[in-house]
Design an enzyme around this catalytic site. Structure first.
Site, PDB file in Angstrom:
ATOM      1  CG  HIS A  19       1.626   8.835  -6.376  1.00 39.61           C
ATOM      2  ND1 HIS A  19       2.755   8.088  -6.641  1.00 39.61           N
ATOM      3  CD2 HIS A  19       1.006   8.215  -5.330  1.00 39.61           C
ATOM      4  CE1 HIS A  19       2.818   7.083  -5.789  1.00 39.61           C
ATOM      5  NE2 HIS A  19       1.771   7.134  -4.982  1.00 39.61           N
ATOM      6  CG  HIS A  42      -2.732  -1.839   1.002  1.00 36.01           C
ATOM      7  ND1 HIS A  42      -4.068  -1.498   1.125  1.00 36.01           N
ATOM      8  CD2 HIS A  42      -2.668  -3.180   1.206  1.00 36.01           C
ATOM      9  CE1 HIS A  42      -4.780  -2.582   1.378  1.00 36.01           C
ATOM     10  NE2 HIS A  42      -3.957  -3.620   1.432  1.00 36.01           N
ATOM     11  CB  SER A 100       0.442   7.525  -1.414  1.00 37.00           C
ATOM     12  OG  SER A 100       0.606   6.248  -0.829  1.00 37.00           O
ATOM     13  CD  GLU A 118       3.211  -2.228   3.538  1.00 39.49           C
ATOM     14  OE1 GLU A 118       3.194  -3.472   3.384  1.00 39.49           O
ATOM     15  OE2 GLU A 118       2.675  -1.434   2.737  1.00 39.49           O
ATOM     16  CG  ASP A 148      -5.650  -6.719   6.771  1.00 40.61           C
ATOM     17  OD1 ASP A 148      -5.794  -5.780   5.952  1.00 40.61           O
ATOM     18  OD2 ASP A 148      -6.188  -7.831   6.629  1.00 40.61           O
ATOM     19  N   GLY A 149      -4.413  -3.275   6.640  1.00 43.65           N
ATOM     20  CA  GLY A 149      -5.088  -1.999   6.457  1.00 43.65           C
ATOM     21  C   GLY A 149      -6.583  -2.127   6.257  1.00 43.65           C
ATOM     22  CG  ASP A 169      -2.316   2.121  -2.767  1.00 51.03           C
ATOM     23  OD1 ASP A 169      -2.514   1.976  -1.546  1.00 51.03           O
ATOM     24  OD2 ASP A 169      -1.269   2.615  -3.224  1.00 51.03           O
TER      25      ASP A 169
END
Length: 286
Positions: A19, A42, A100, A118, A148-149, A169
């Site tokens: 971050h 994510h 984030s 997410e 699904d990212g 991530d």
């Protein structure tokens, strides 16, 4: 679905590295008037209560952001990061931690956009409810996808603005996440060569970690930066997180210099034993 929940680890040493770098990247994007998109593959729940049962299960934030909380000698990049966390703790007590998505929302100007993925249904639901508490302007700028990212990223690139950053991530509980992360960056660069791609990954004793980072360093991109922070010696049984890394494709040119005082500071101040260390590499390709 996997049992991983972002709240278990909110504010830990890995979040500090990830971050703090994200805040710098967004500040750099804001130096130009041109709008940009941020895509978070994510996203998690977005905002975490550090006094919740989830966060207190291991209280990982105590060895992360909490160690920086009362310091007055932070390097500038870390001072900027901690100041953003203070915005969520106006009474001075560290009780809330923005993930984030929230740090990104705080940086957005009116014409910038945020796209959040997410897949975990519980996390996605909490994320949506948390977003409902933000102001209407931020809600209009932000879209949540409960999918699904890795797959969703493909349709987002290139963004209409032709300026943007992608944060990848995953939890890496599934070993396939290493391969999917590498593929996502490779395909992303093909679609959007000038974008900034920020990949977080855990330092664990898996060959997949070494293979992924080796291949990331071989990508035909303009520049890359690779930072790792290890806070303790690897466990004898090979399990557990002893640190984390951030690999950025097309990082801000300011980031390498900003991290030079930060990485040794973090290795010293977040150390959990005498094996804490760091690496920092930056390369520009001809």
């Amino acid at each position: 679905m996997f049992s991983y929940r972002h709240a278990f680890h909110a504010g830990n040493h890995a979040d500090v590295l990830k971050h703090a770098i994200l805040v710098h990247v967004l500040d750099y994007f804001n130096r130009k008037d041109a709008p940009y998109w941020v895509i978070d593959t994510h996203a998690g729940a977005g905002l975490y209560a550090l006094d919740s049962d989830w966060a207190n299960k291991n209280a990982e934030f105590a060895d992360g952001v909490a160690r920086l909380w009362d310091r007055d000698d932070l390097p500038p990049l870390l001072a900027d990061y901690v100041e953003r966390i203070r915005d969520y703790n106006p009474d001075g007590r560290l009780r809330h931690y923005p993930g984030s998505p929230w740090l990104t929302m705080d940086a957005l100007r009116d014409r910038d956009r945020l796209r959040l993925f997410e897949m975990h249904p519980t996390e996605s639901g909490v994320l949506a409810r948390n977003l409902d508490q933000r102001d209407r302007q931020i809600q209009r700028q932000t879209t949540i996808y409960g999918t699904d990212g890795f797959e969703g990223l493909k349709a987002m690139l290139p963004p209409p603005t032709r300026r943007g950053a992608v944060l990848i991530d995953p939890s890496y509980e599934d070993k396939q996440d290493y391969r999917r992360t590498l593929t996502a960056v490779k395909e992303g660069v093909k679609r959007f060569a000038t974008g900034t791609y920020a990949v977080w990954y855990p330092l664990v004793q898996r060959r997949e970690v070494t293979e992924m980072t080796r291949q990331l360093e071989r990508l035909p991109v303009k520049s890359w930066l690779h930072a790792t922070l290890s806070v303790k010696r690897p466990a004898g049984d090979g399990f557990g997180l002893h640190g984390s890394g951030m690999f950025l494709v097309n990082p801000p040119w300011t980031l390498d210099a900003a991290l030079k005082p930060v990485m040794p500071f973090l290795a010293r101040e977040l150390a959990q034993d005498d094996r804490a260390t760091f690496t920092l590499q930056y390369r520009e390709n001809p």
